[in-house]
Design an enzyme around this catalytic site. Structure first.
Site, PDB file in Angstrom:
ATOM      1  CD1 TRP A 135      -3.050   1.371   0.700  1.00  0.00           C
ATOM      2  CD2 TRP A 135      -1.552   2.437   1.973  1.00  0.00           C
ATOM      3  NE1 TRP A 135      -3.567   2.615   0.988  1.00  0.00           N
ATOM      4  CE2 TRP A 135      -2.666   3.292   1.760  1.00  0.00           C
ATOM      5  CE3 TRP A 135      -0.484   2.902   2.743  1.00  0.00           C
ATOM      6  CZ2 TRP A 135      -2.734   4.570   2.293  1.00  0.00           C
ATOM      7  CZ3 TRP A 135      -0.549   4.186   3.270  1.00  0.00           C
ATOM      8  CH2 TRP A 135      -1.667   4.997   3.051  1.00  0.00           C
ATOM      9  CG  ASP A 154      -4.108  -4.598  -0.249  1.00  0.00           C
ATOM     10  OD1 ASP A 154      -5.021  -5.447  -0.249  1.00  0.00           O
ATOM     11  OD2 ASP A 154      -2.958  -4.839  -0.662  1.00  0.00           O
ATOM     12  CG  ASP A 155      -7.107   3.263   0.560  1.00  0.00           C
ATOM     13  OD1 ASP A 155      -6.152   3.881   1.038  1.00  0.00           O
ATOM     14  OD2 ASP A 155      -8.293   3.643   0.665  1.00  0.00           O
ATOM     15  CG  LEU A 156     -11.357   0.389   5.256  1.00  0.00           C
ATOM     16  CD1 LEU A 156     -11.876  -1.022   4.998  1.00  0.00           C
ATOM     17  CD2 LEU A 156     -11.206   0.642   6.751  1.00  0.00           C
TER      18      LEU A 156
END
Length: 207
Positions: A135, A154-156
């Site tokens: 990330w 993978d960034d929320l």
């Protein structure tokens, strides 16, 4: 790198993304590091798991420890733990910052060296640095190296916004099946996934 007309025309072929763009102000991207990968990596480590306000304050104090506010690698490695702790850094982050410095002394991380690499080659090149994950490198690719086709799954926030916007495709999915569908959705945005991601970050969904 501001969104181009070409990118927006391409992304608008996806009706949901077209609506999202129409509802969202154009992202204004400012690169504070002018391509300085080393400094950007140091800042990304300081910023991990704390608020933006706290990170900015700690990073400013950290930089103030050095001449001209620039933490040259050799100078950073000469600082004692107590000196670095005085800036508000944890023991773990100190080790990570030292890892960046050590890596930069033994490996080229300037734009001239990285610009000839593919996105994935840069990810694999920088992952050996302690405290640097995929990330982190993807943020570097997007905001420092201006790579146009990065999709930080993978960034929320990216995942949450996509789940909301594409609820019909993602309803009830979790884990690998969800990731598979999100990748399939984002494939239609190539080669402008960075622009799409920036709009997702800025979009304010009505829930």
């Amino acid at each position: 790198m501001q969104p181009t007309d070409t990118a927006l025309v391409h992304l608008a072929k996806d009706p949901i993304m077209a609506r999202l763009i129409s509802e969202t102000a154009s992202p204004k991207i400012f690169n504070d590091y002018a391509g300085d990968v080393y400094l950007a990596l140091l800042e990304s480590i300081v910023s991990q798991q704390i608020s933006v306000k706290a990170a900015d304050a700690i990073f400013a104090r950290f930089r103030n420890l050095f001449p001209d506010n620039y933490p040259e690698a050799n100078a950073l490695l000469l600082k004692t733990t107590d000196e670095l702790r005085s800036a508000g850094l944890s023991f773990q982050k100190i080790k990570y910052l030292q890892s960046v410095a050590e890596f930069s002394l033994n490996n080229l991380i300037d734009r001239a060296h990285l610009d000839v690499m593919t996105d994935e080659e840069i990810v694999q090149y920088l992952l050996p640095i302690k405290g640097v994950g995929r990330w982190t490198v993807e943020m570097l690719l997007m905001f420092v190296l201006d790579r146009p086709d990065i999709f930080p799954i993978d960034d929320l926030v990216i995942r949450q916004r996509m789940i909301l916007a594409y609820s019909e495709q993602t309803s009830g999915l979790t884990g690998k099946p969800l990731y598979k569908v999100l990748h399939e959705i984002a494939a239609a945005w190539r080669p402008h996934r960075t622009t799409a991601s920036r709009y997702l970050w800025r979009w304010k969904p009505i829930v």
